[in-house]
Design a protein around this motif. Structure first.
Motif, PDB file in Angstrom:
ATOM      1  N   GLY A  86      -0.403   4.679  12.440  1.00 10.77           N
ATOM      2  CA  GLY A  86       0.185   4.109  11.234  1.00 10.77           C
ATOM      3  C   GLY A  86      -0.624   2.922  10.757  1.00 10.77           C
ATOM      4  N   GLN A  87       0.056   1.991  10.107  1.00 16.09           N
ATOM      5  CA  GLN A  87      -0.584   0.802   9.561  1.00 16.09           C
ATOM      6  C   GLN A  87      -1.320   0.007  10.648  1.00 16.09           C
TER       7      GLN A  87
ATOM      8  N   THR B 231       0.863  -1.179   0.000  1.00 11.83           N
ATOM      9  CA  THR B 231       0.000   0.000   0.000  1.00 11.83           C
ATOM     10  C   THR B 231       0.896   1.224   0.000  1.00 11.83           C
ATOM     11  N   HIS B 232       1.115   1.789  -1.169  1.00 15.47           N
ATOM     12  CA  HIS B 232       2.024   2.929  -1.326  1.00 15.47           C
ATOM     13  C   HIS B 232       1.192   4.149  -1.700  1.00 15.47           C
TER      14      HIS B 232
ATOM     15  N   TRP C 222       7.303   6.206   2.935  1.00 19.03           N
ATOM     16  CA  TRP C 222       6.232   7.174   2.654  1.00 19.03           C
ATOM     17  C   TRP C 222       5.304   7.351   3.863  1.00 19.03           C
ATOM     18  N   MET C 223       5.401   6.455   4.854  1.00 18.40           N
ATOM     19  CA  MET C 223       4.550   6.545   6.038  1.00 18.40           C
ATOM     20  C   MET C 223       5.234   7.368   7.124  1.00 18.40           C
ATOM     21  N   GLU C 224       4.494   8.334   7.726  1.00 16.14           N
ATOM     22  CA  GLU C 224       5.041   9.078   8.861  1.00 16.14           C
ATOM     23  C   GLU C 224       5.233   8.171  10.075  1.00 16.14           C
TER      24      GLU C 224
ATOM     25  N   ARG D 161      -0.759   8.985   4.472  1.00 14.89           N
ATOM     26  CA  ARG D 161       0.632   9.057   4.921  1.00 14.89           C
ATOM     27  C   ARG D 161       0.747   9.743   6.279  1.00 14.89           C
ATOM     28  N   SER D 162      -0.219  10.577   6.611  1.00 19.15           N
ATOM     29  CA  SER D 162      -0.142  11.451   7.777  1.00 19.15           C
ATOM     30  C   SER D 162      -0.539  10.718   9.055  1.00 19.15           C
TER      31      SER D 162
END
Length: 345
Positions: A173-174, A156-157, A207-209, A165-166
């Motif tokens: 997060g995920q 998952t991009h 790409w994930m914070e 992303r935020s």
């Protein structure tokens, strides 16, 4: 039978994935309105679902509906949910319910005061194969379950600028965004948690914070353990979406890619030669699709009967409290105390 008039708030990818579920329940539900701030998306969804009206502002659609499905960025759930409940509408809220405990509690109180159904959309709970698995475990057909493991390996991009992303908009997060499905599932199947740990990283998902990969281990009151590995950074997979329930007389496996529920039994005692073969039988074959109509059918039943959803506000809040406790303990480098996180009714 009078059909429930349903409005869709948020017409991105989720509308398309839910569309087959709407058609399955055509005798009980009518999509009367769609809404998206990009009105072209609302119009496309209206055409796809047969809705008579499309709106850019969800408040303009409330006279057209009895209930809403909220499919929006997580930080918008509270405001939209509160407005809809106060307008006398039932709410099916995409997971997670809200980004903070205070918002969740206020949403729960408002639903109670208004006498409306508030349900979190955890569709996995309602898949027939999961219902079958839970019944087998509850009946101890293969003995006592001492380990439940769940893997979700996907890629998952999110593109640059996407809200997913935020950490603030996602609520974490995920683990918070997607792992909440599986914390909810573990609590439902295994019971109340006692302690646990979480380790997350955005290594592999820059790409994930916050974390794009997470590992979660939970101990339950009866001494059994639960584990979830989830990643949005998989560049390949063998397990995909898989669940293993190790019991004292066999192991149950759901392999979503193969669309089967297996029972593995009569393993040979290990003698140091790594011979781990066992007898395998297929207990259930899964139909195709995302199975979203099963949770929607439950939502409609609750509206009709005035009953509580399986994934009601208090139940959903307990699983989110587990996640917040695990996040907090991770920062402190300790094992989280997960006792007493339920909400007494």
């Amino acid at each position: 039978m009078t059909k429930i008039r349903l409005g869709i708030i948020g017409c991105g990818n989720m509308t398309g994935s839910h569309s087959s579920g709407f058609s399955e329940l055509g005798e009980r539900i009518e999509i009367t309105a769609t809404c998206d701030i990009v009105v072209e998306l609302a119009e496309e969804a209206a055409k796809l679902l047969g809705a008579k009206a499309a709106y850019a502002d969800y408040r303009d659609m409330l006279d057209d509906v009895d209930a809403v499905l909220v499919v929006l960025p997580h930080d918008l759930h509270f405001e939209v949910g509160m407005t809809c409940l106060r307008a006398g509408k039932h709410v099916l809220m995409e997971k997670p319910m809200c980004n903070t405990e205070e918002e969740c509690l206020e949403l729960i109180r408002t639903a109670e005061e208004c006498g409306k159904v508030l349900m979190t959309a955890y569709p996995v709970r309602f898949w027939p194969v999961i219902v079958k698995l839970k019944q087998l475990l509850d009946d101890k057909v293969y003995g006592e379950c001492f380990q439940l493991s769940i893997w979700t390996e996907q890629y998952t991009h999110y593109p640059e600028g996407h809200w997913g992303r935020s950490a603030d908009r996602l609520g974490g997060g995920q683990f918070f965004s997607h792992g909440c499905h599986y914390v909810d599932l573990m609590l439902w199947i295994m019971g109340n948690p006692v302690r646990g740990t979480h380790l997350g990283t955005n290594f592999g998902t820059p790409w994930m914070e916050k974390e794009g990969t997470s590992n979660v281990a939970i101990e339950f009151e009866n001494g059994a353990l639960g584990y979830h590995f989830g990643t949005w950074g998989a560049r390949g997979t063998r397990l995909g979406w898989s669940l293993h329930a190790h019991c004292t007389e066999g192991m149950l496996e759901i392999h979503l890619g193969e669309r089967k529920l297996y029972a593995h039994t009569k393993i040979k005692e290990e003698k140091g030669n790594l011979d781990t073969r066992s007898e395998t039988s297929v207990l259930m074959e899964l139909e195709s699709g995302k199975f979203t109509h099963f949770e929607l059918e439950h939502f409609l039943d609750c509206i009709r009967d005035g009953s509580r959803p399986l994934t009601d506000g208090p139940t959903s809040l307990q699983s989110l409290r587990v996640i917040w406790k695990l996040y907090e303990a991770e920062k402190q480098g300790i094992v989280a105390d997960l006792r007493g996180l339920g909400l007494n009714r």
